[in-house]
Design a protein around this motif. Structure first.
Motif, PDB file in Angstrom:
ATOM      1  N   ALA A 196       0.842  -1.201   0.000  1.00  0.00           N
ATOM      2  CA  ALA A 196       0.000   0.000   0.000  1.00  0.00           C
ATOM      3  C   ALA A 196       0.873   1.246   0.000  1.00  0.00           C
ATOM      4  O   ALA A 196       1.982   1.240   0.530  1.00  0.00           O
ATOM      5  N   CYS A 197       0.363   2.309  -0.584  1.00  0.00           N
ATOM      6  CA  CYS A 197       1.074   3.585  -0.541  1.00  0.00           C
ATOM      7  C   CYS A 197       0.080   4.715  -0.290  1.00  0.00           C
ATOM      8  O   CYS A 197      -1.104   4.621  -0.628  1.00  0.00           O
ATOM      9  N   THR A 198       0.585   5.784   0.331  1.00  0.00           N
ATOM     10  CA  THR A 198      -0.276   6.912   0.713  1.00  0.00           C
ATOM     11  C   THR A 198      -0.548   7.865  -0.436  1.00  0.00           C
ATOM     12  O   THR A 198      -1.407   8.742  -0.317  1.00  0.00           O
ATOM     13  N   LYS A 199       0.184   7.743  -1.536  1.00  0.00           N
ATOM     14  CA  LYS A 199       0.064   8.616  -2.724  1.00  0.00           C
ATOM     15  C   LYS A 199       0.525  10.044  -2.440  1.00  0.00           C
ATOM     16  O   LYS A 199       0.137  10.987  -3.143  1.00  0.00           O
ATOM     17  N   ARG A 200       1.368  10.222  -1.433  1.00  0.00           N
ATOM     18  CA  ARG A 200       1.893  11.556  -1.125  1.00  0.00           C
ATOM     19  C   ARG A 200       3.307  11.717  -1.682  1.00  0.00           C
ATOM     20  O   ARG A 200       4.053  10.761  -1.804  1.00  0.00           O
ATOM     21  N   GLY A 201       3.673  12.953  -2.001  1.00  0.00           N
ATOM     22  CA  GLY A 201       5.025  13.241  -2.445  1.00  0.00           C
ATOM     23  C   GLY A 201       5.226  13.020  -3.928  1.00  0.00           C
ATOM     24  O   GLY A 201       4.279  12.856  -4.696  1.00  0.00           O
ATOM     25  N   GLN A 202       6.509  12.962  -4.315  1.00  0.00           N
ATOM     26  CA  GLN A 202       6.856  12.791  -5.717  1.00  0.00           C
ATOM     27  C   GLN A 202       6.597  11.348  -6.165  1.00  0.00           C
ATOM     28  O   GLN A 202       6.605  10.420  -5.367  1.00  0.00           O
ATOM     29  N   LYS A 203       6.392  11.191  -7.448  1.00  0.00           N
ATOM     30  CA  LYS A 203       6.177   9.869  -8.022  1.00  0.00           C
ATOM     31  C   LYS A 203       7.422   8.995  -7.853  1.00  0.00           C
ATOM     32  O   LYS A 203       8.550   9.446  -8.044  1.00  0.00           O
ATOM     33  N   ILE A 204       7.197   7.748  -7.466  1.00  0.00           N
ATOM     34  CA  ILE A 204       8.278   6.763  -7.371  1.00  0.00           C
ATOM     35  C   ILE A 204       8.005   5.728  -8.457  1.00  0.00           C
ATOM     36  O   ILE A 204       6.936   5.095  -8.472  1.00  0.00           O
ATOM     37  N   GLU A 205       8.961   5.539  -9.348  1.00  0.00           N
ATOM     38  CA  GLU A 205       8.728   4.693 -10.515  1.00  0.00           C
ATOM     39  C   GLU A 205       9.344   3.311 -10.417  1.00  0.00           C
ATOM     40  O   GLU A 205       8.938   2.398 -11.139  1.00  0.00           O
ATOM     41  N   TYR A 206      10.327   3.157  -9.535  1.00  0.00           N
ATOM     42  CA  TYR A 206      11.026   1.869  -9.466  1.00  0.00           C
ATOM     43  C   TYR A 206      11.212   1.416  -8.011  1.00  0.00           C
ATOM     44  O   TYR A 206      11.369   2.235  -7.110  1.00  0.00           O
ATOM     45  N   ALA A 207      11.195   0.094  -7.814  1.00  0.00           N
ATOM     46  CA  ALA A 207      11.383  -0.454  -6.462  1.00  0.00           C
ATOM     47  C   ALA A 207      12.212  -1.731  -6.497  1.00  0.00           C
ATOM     48  O   ALA A 207      12.058  -2.617  -5.654  1.00  0.00           O
ATOM     49  N   GLY A 208      13.097  -1.842  -7.493  1.00  0.00           N
ATOM     50  CA  GLY A 208      13.991  -2.990  -7.568  1.00  0.00           C
ATOM     51  C   GLY A 208      15.046  -2.942  -6.469  1.00  0.00           C
ATOM     52  O   GLY A 208      15.175  -1.949  -5.749  1.00  0.00           O
ATOM     53  N   THR A 209      15.835  -3.970  -6.354  1.00  0.00           N
ATOM     54  CA  THR A 209      16.794  -4.082  -5.250  1.00  0.00           C
ATOM     55  C   THR A 209      17.875  -3.001  -5.260  1.00  0.00           C
ATOM     56  O   THR A 209      18.493  -2.748  -4.223  1.00  0.00           O
ATOM     57  N   ALA A 210      18.102  -2.358  -6.404  1.00  0.00           N
ATOM     58  CA  ALA A 210      19.145  -1.324  -6.474  1.00  0.00           C
ATOM     59  C   ALA A 210      18.606   0.080  -6.229  1.00  0.00           C
ATOM     60  O   ALA A 210      19.357   1.052  -6.298  1.00  0.00           O
ATOM     61  N   THR A 211      17.309   0.198  -5.930  1.00  0.00           N
ATOM     62  CA  THR A 211      16.692   1.509  -5.692  1.00  0.00           C
ATOM     63  C   THR A 211      16.574   1.774  -4.193  1.00  0.00           C
ATOM     64  O   THR A 211      16.599   0.844  -3.388  1.00  0.00           O
ATOM     65  N   PRO A 212      16.435   3.036  -3.795  1.00  0.00           N
ATOM     66  CA  PRO A 212      16.257   3.343  -2.372  1.00  0.00           C
ATOM     67  C   PRO A 212      15.068   2.612  -1.747  1.00  0.00           C
ATOM     68  O   PRO A 212      15.181   2.019  -0.664  1.00  0.00           O
TER      69      PRO A 212
END
Length: 386
Positions: A196-212
């Motif tokens: 789940a996400c709150t939909k707040r802030g800047q868009k996040i496009e990636y969630a692979g292991t090398a991303t924050p």
């Protein structure tokens, strides 16, 4: 019992047999949930603890109509059914674990409950053996990952994939085994993931292991799953070797019965059998013997997977001098009065149980049993002479 989410607009608590997470604003959710799964918006996520007797009868209400069961249970909360996502588990809610982590403006909270009574490995032969499921307590790994951020749809899918990867790593680090194949488990047969996400802030496009975000997910899920399993089933990485062997279907009782094939004393003398079993238990607690057995287990897995070069697939390590070296290390270490090493052919001990063990493990445990037996018989002979 309140659960700290680290996100001001979201609260979570344990209410009797349920974990209830509520958001002041609609959450964007992607899940494999039984109730309202898929991609949707909802304000609540609910995890329900199923009755203790669930699993004893595959025709009970929970198995016949899981969605109906969850609908009935969640309706007691007074939450509109179209505003919640529901999952269920046999794990007790008091054993939940919560991990919150942050990186710059991203906050992630992972809530996990875990049980692995029905652990499995991806690719196991399971679907064709449904009727062979033994009546037992079910176990499920449920992971709720809440991101205070605005994830794109593709990022949500990416994040769920990273959650699954991290869960598998946690099970590997704990050496959790499949109930079906004995291989390293990748999950259980009834796991759920709710992202789940709150939909707040800047868009996040990636969630692979090398991303924050991917790094946060990886670390937090691994920690939460391992702690949840410790809470629920007391599974820790340094648990006794005898327990890890039992999880593979190898028990001291079965080992003793196996060795009785070449020793009538263990069948005829109950006291010697008891003494033999106690000594084997004691020896397997020795860190040096435990290390050798664990090495054998790993070598067998590598041999079975074809990771040892030039090893014929059907041999599984039978022709390696290493099995003899490992045996000698065991017998030299356990020998009393400097007795000379004697090679014990593992295939002298044959049974359906023995075939479950790989050649290296079988070689090492054969040496353990031979050494213990020699010491027990030696003491027995001394007693007779006296």
């Amino acid at each position: 019992m309140k659960l700290e989410t680290g996100i001001k607009s979201v609260e979570a608590e344990i209410q009797e047999n349920k974990m209830v997470l509520r958001s002041k604003t609609p959450l964007k959710i992607l899940s494999s949930a039984v109730l309202n799964g898929g991609l949707r918006e909802a304000e609540c996520i609910v995890s329900v603890h199923v009755p203790e007797e669930t699993g004893l009868d595959i025709d009970d209400e929970v198995h016949r109509e899981a969605g109906g069961f969850l609908n009935k249970e969640t309706s007691k909360l007074g939450i509109p059914q179209d505003q919640l996502v529901g999952i269920m588990t046999a794990a007790k809610m008091k054993n939940v674990d919560v991990v919150t982590s942050k990186f710059e403006d991203i906050t992630l909270t992972v809530i996990a409950t875990a049980g692995v009574h029905f652990a499995a490995t991806a690719g196991d032969d399971i679907a064709s053996k449904q009727s062979a499921f033994p009546p037992m307590e079910w176990g499920t790994i449920n992971i709720v990952a809440l991101v205070d951020g605005d994830l794109t749809d593709s990022c949500m899918v990416n994040a769920v994939s990273t959650v699954a990867e991290a869960k598998t790593v946690a099970l590997r680090e704990l050496d959790v085994r499949s109930r079906f194949s004995g291989e390293i488990a990748t999950g259980t047969v009834t796991d759920s993931v709710v992202l789940a996400c709150t939909k707040r802030g800047q868009k996040i496009e990636y969630a692979g292991t090398a991303t924050p975000l991917g790094e946060l997910i990886g670390k937090s899920v691994r920690e939460a799953v391992k702690k949840a399993l410790r809470n629920q089933e007391s599974i820790v990485s340094d648990r006794p070797l005898t327990r890890r062997l039992k999880e593979r279907g190898i028990t001291v009782e079965n080992m003793t019965t196996l060795f009785s094939q070449i020793s009538s004393v263990l069948d005829q003398n109950p006291e010697k059998r008891r003494q033999f079993m106690e000594e084997v238990e004691h020896v397997l607690c020795d860190q040096n013997i435990a290390a050798l057995v664990i090495a054998g287990l790993r070598l067998d897995e590598d041999a079975k997977s074809g990771l040892i070069p030039e090893n014929p697939a059907k041999e599984h390590g039978r022709n390696f001098v290493l099995s003899k070296i490992l045996q000698k290390a065991v017998t030299d270490y356990l020998s009393k009065d400097g007795q000379s090493y004697k090679y014990i052919r593992p295939d002298y001990l044959s049974s359906i149980f023995a075939e479950k063990m790989g050649w290296f493990t079988r070689s090492i445990l054969s040496a353990v049993m031979y050494s213990v037996y020699s010491n027990v018989i030696e003491d027995h002979s001394k007693e007779q002479k006296e």
